[in-house]
Design a protein around this motif. Sequence first.
Motif, short mmCIF file in Angstrom:
data_model
loop_
_atom_site.label_atom_id
_atom_site.label_comp_id
_atom_site.label_asym_id
_atom_site.label_seq_id
_atom_site.Cartn_x
_atom_site.Cartn_y
_atom_site.Cartn_z
N ARG A 72 -2.24 9.40 5.03
CA ARG A 72 -3.24 10.39 5.08
C ARG A 72 -4.31 10.38 4.05
O ARG A 72 -4.15 10.03 2.93
N ARG A 73 -5.53 10.70 4.52
CA ARG A 73 -6.62 10.83 3.41
C ARG A 73 -6.81 12.27 3.33
O ARG A 73 -7.22 13.21 4.03
N ILE A 126 0.87 -1.14 0.02
CA ILE A 126 0.10 -0.01 -0.14
C ILE A 126 1.04 1.20 -0.09
O ILE A 126 0.59 2.20 -0.67
N LEU A 127 1.81 1.23 0.77
CA LEU A 127 2.68 2.40 0.78
C LEU A 127 3.64 2.83 -0.33
O LEU A 127 3.50 3.88 -0.83
N GLU A 128 3.89 1.80 -0.99
CA GLU A 128 4.51 1.68 -2.49
C GLU A 128 3.60 2.30 -3.20
O GLU A 128 3.85 3.31 -4.15
N THR A 186 -5.42 1.79 9.80
CA THR A 186 -4.38 1.64 10.73
C THR A 186 -3.12 2.45 10.13
O THR A 186 -2.48 3.04 11.19
N LEU A 187 -2.73 2.63 8.92
CA LEU A 187 -1.51 3.22 8.65
C LEU A 187 -1.99 4.83 8.79
O LEU A 187 -0.91 5.16 9.13
N LEU A 206 -9.76 -1.20 3.76
CA LEU A 206 -9.99 -0.03 4.53
C LEU A 206 -9.29 -0.33 5.94
O LEU A 206 -8.71 0.83 6.54
N ARG A 207 -9.51 -1.23 6.51
CA ARG A 207 -8.86 -1.74 7.92
C ARG A 207 -7.40 -1.28 7.66
O ARG A 207 -6.76 -0.54 8.68
#
Length: 253
Positions: free
Chosen positions: A56-57, A17-19, A48-49, A43-44
């Motif tokens: 960030r959203r 996800i981070l990549e 958490t991240l 979503l979970r």
Amino acid sequence: MPKATQNVQSVQRAVEILEFVSDAPRTQTEVAEHINVHRSTALRLLETLTEGGLTRRNERGQYSVGYRLAGLAAHALDQFSLRNLAHESLEQLRASCGHTIHLAELTGNRIVYADKIDPIRSVRLYSQIGQTVPFHTSGVAKAILAFQPPTFVDDVLAGYEFTIHTPNTLPDAQSLKSQLDEIRTRGWAVDDAEFEDFINCVAAPVRDSSSRVVAAVSITALKAKANLEQLEELIPELLATTETISKELGWRP
């Protein structure tokens, strides 16, 4: 599935996800599709991240890299010895020529930007520290590949996609290997508007204590500011810089 295995899988997905969001802001649905999980699982993981400051959203519901992760990355840069050893020399080269200076490092079977010094009064280029460098369009990548064993070059190019970006982009492995032969003979490489048609660069390799090429330095400029012929006039300064860095790494002529 055992809990330990689930934990490892969650960590692997978090890394993916981070990549993924580091390239561009992504929606929950895009993340779920990318890591091949249900939207609720995505979503979970994202929540958490985000709670940990690693993502960030934004107001459109898209997720990107969080400020905490950016801060951790900035602190972590100090732990990379090549960057520490080379940085002062790169600063001096930038001061001398006035253009963008890149340091790229061979890491496993990838080449990544380890440092970047922007010009003081000029447009800043998009390249970023930590970004993977394409093999066929980058001066630093070609300066490194030219001095690797043929088997290594064959391995990294196996299945490699030669994406065409400009009319000057090398289209296949044969043309790249031919250029690598030329680079090996003369000792430096170029990017002749091969990734973006308004940017060019010259690059030279950096060696370690065993004389192995482990990195490369480039001088990069907008063609409107300095064309390739003008950049090639700076090659003596570039080679002096890479020699200094190589000696810092223990290389001896």
